[in-house]
Design an enzyme around this catalytic site. Structure first.
Site, PDB file in Angstrom:
ATOM      1  N   ASP A 198       0.732  -1.197   0.038  1.00  9.61           N
ATOM      2  CA  ASP A 198      -0.150   0.036   0.071  1.00  9.61           C
ATOM      3  C   ASP A 198       0.723   1.321   0.046  1.00  9.61           C
ATOM      4  OD1 ASP A 198       1.092  -0.181   2.610  1.00  9.61           O
ATOM      5  OD2 ASP A 198      -1.155   0.019   3.386  1.00  9.61           O
ATOM      6  N   SER A 199       2.314   1.012   0.228  1.00  2.54           N
ATOM      7  CA  SER A 199       3.198   2.298  -0.062  1.00  2.54           C
ATOM      8  C   SER A 199       3.004   2.846  -1.691  1.00  2.54           C
ATOM      9  CB  SER A 199       4.613   1.668  -0.189  1.00  2.54           C
ATOM     10  OG  SER A 199       4.800   0.521  -0.917  1.00  2.54           O
ATOM     11  N   ASP A 248      -1.340  -6.158  -0.273  1.00  2.00           N
ATOM     12  CA  ASP A 248      -1.306  -5.586   0.928  1.00  2.00           C
ATOM     13  C   ASP A 248      -2.579  -5.131   1.259  1.00  2.00           C
ATOM     14  OD1 ASP A 248       0.188  -4.713   3.367  1.00  2.00           O
ATOM     15  OD2 ASP A 248       1.247  -2.998   2.041  1.00  2.00           O
ATOM     16  N   LYS A 264      -1.206  -9.381   3.104  1.00  2.00           N
ATOM     17  CA  LYS A 264      -0.195  -8.710   4.164  1.00  2.00           C
ATOM     18  C   LYS A 264      -0.982  -8.061   5.107  1.00  2.00           C
ATOM     19  CE  LYS A 264       3.032  -5.836   3.930  1.00  2.00           C
ATOM     20  NZ  LYS A 264       2.567  -4.688   4.763  1.00  2.00           N
ATOM     21  N   GLU A 276      -1.457  -5.639   8.715  1.00  3.41           N
ATOM     22  CA  GLU A 276      -0.627  -4.965   9.701  1.00  3.41           C
ATOM     23  C   GLU A 276      -1.253  -5.079  11.117  1.00  3.41           C
ATOM     24  OE1 GLU A 276       0.323  -0.654   8.920  1.00  3.41           O
ATOM     25  OE2 GLU A 276       0.994  -1.325   6.978  1.00  3.41           O
ATOM     26  N   GLU A 290       9.115  -4.254  10.480  1.00  2.00           N
ATOM     27  CA  GLU A 290       9.730  -2.804   9.921  1.00  2.00           C
ATOM     28  C   GLU A 290      10.091  -1.788  11.028  1.00  2.00           C
ATOM     29  OE1 GLU A 290       6.841  -1.179   7.311  1.00  2.00           O
ATOM     30  OE2 GLU A 290       8.101   0.664   7.188  1.00  2.00           O
TER      31      GLU A 290
HETATM   32  O1  KIV Z   1       3.626  -1.194   1.516  1.00  2.00           O
HETATM   33  C1  KIV Z   1       4.683  -1.540   1.582  1.00  2.00           C
HETATM   34  O2  KIV Z   1       5.608  -1.275   0.645  1.00  2.00           O
HETATM   35  C2  KIV Z   1       5.245  -2.306   2.889  1.00  2.00           C
HETATM   36  C3  KIV Z   1       6.623  -2.754   2.828  1.00  2.00           C
HETATM   37  C4  KIV Z   1       7.531  -1.495   3.008  1.00  2.00           C
HETATM   38  C5  KIV Z   1       6.839  -3.969   3.867  1.00  2.00           C
HETATM   39  O3  KIV Z   1       4.518  -2.615   3.691  1.00  2.00           O
END
Ligand code: KIV
Length: 274
Positions: A43-44, A82, A112, A114, A181
């Site tokens: 989600d970055s 994510d 993924k 969090e 992280e």
């Molecule tokens: O969103 C992302 O890119 C991440 C990574 C930095 C692990 O969660």
């Protein structure tokens, strides 16, 4: 194709491995063909692709758009989607629906999530339904406002014990791997030793089983000073800027396009584009 079983085998055989984020077809294809075993549609993308100030505004539909492009470019890598903010926060049912859509519509192989706490029960339910889960603890960007900014986590003994307890609970709930992280290296080492599943670090020192970097960070496309944990393997921002200036210059001077870039009017000369 890399599977979650391969990722476990990497740890069992003591083989460190790389994960990179990917957001589009062509870069996914290049990374996949380069042998990167895990691609994370992070989600970055909200920050590096869409220009949001943090990851909170990212929607599931935005994630799916990029996830499908990455899936089209990839053949070998394990693809992890994510789950964005508010796609699993309302209820376990909502989490199951979002994760299921990620696999069906986004064509991902795993998701993924969090955090610990309630995410542990969600991890158990998703795993039971055949949806592999990668955990994510430490500096969890979706908690940016609760953390008071992007800050290293787990520095106090109490915080470190909490992260270790959450990590153990996520493993017990069925997570197949865990991103750590923004935590001290010593804590990442403790968690990595305690867990049977592999840990993947970012800003977590050298003791994790794998390492992940954001695509734009590792290629030096992001501007300004990179965070301490980033190693830039290229300086593409400078290369792109130089190339753009050169192109504009060539156009101004009339040196581009040259004769080698022109099509002939001769009908006998059949030319395909490209
Ligand atoms: O969103 C992302 O890119 C991440 C990574 C930095 C692990 O969660």
């Amino acid at each position: 194709m890399t599977t979650v079983l391969d990722v476990q085998r990497f740890k069992d055989e003591g083989r460190r491995f790389a994960m990179l984020t990917a957001y589009d077809y062509l870069s996914a294809r290049i990374l996949d063909e380069s042998g990167i075993p895990i691609l994370l549609v992070g989600d970055s993308l909200g920050m590096v692709m869409l220009g949001y100030p943090n990851t909170l505004p990212v929607t599931l539909d935005e994630m799916f758009h990029h996830a499908r492009a990455v899936a089209r470019g990839s053949r070998q890598a394990l693809l992890v989607g994510d789950m964005p903010f508010m796609s699993y926060h309302v209820s376990t049912e909502q989490a199951i629906e979002s994760a299921g859509r990620f696999m069906q519509e986004g064509r991902m192989h795993a998701v993924k999530l969090e955090g610990g706490g309630r995410v542990i029960e969600i991890t158990r339910r998703l795993t039971e339904m055949g949806i592999p889960v990668m955990g994510h603890l430490g500096l969890t960007p979706q908690f940016v406002h609760q953390m008071g900014g992007f800050r290293v986590q787990g520095k106090s003994e109490a915080q470190a014990d909490r992260i270790l307890a959450d990590a153990t609970a996520l493993e017990e709930a069925g997570a197949f791997s865990l991103v750590l992280e923004g935590v001290p290296s010593t804590l990442a080492g403790r968690v990595t030793t305690a867990l049977h599943i592999p840990t993947i670090g970012i800003g977590a020192g050298p003791q994790t089983d794998g390492q992940v970097l954001v695509f734009h960070d590792f290629l030096g496309i992001t501007s300004g000073k990179a965070p301490k944990f980033v190693k830039r393997y290229a300086n593409l921002a400078d290369d792109i800027s130089r190339a753009a200036q050169q192109f504009a210059d060539d156009v101004r001077k009339g040196t581009f396009p040259g004769p080698e870039h022109e099509y002939s009017a001769n009908p006998a000369q059949r030319e395909a584009v490209p």
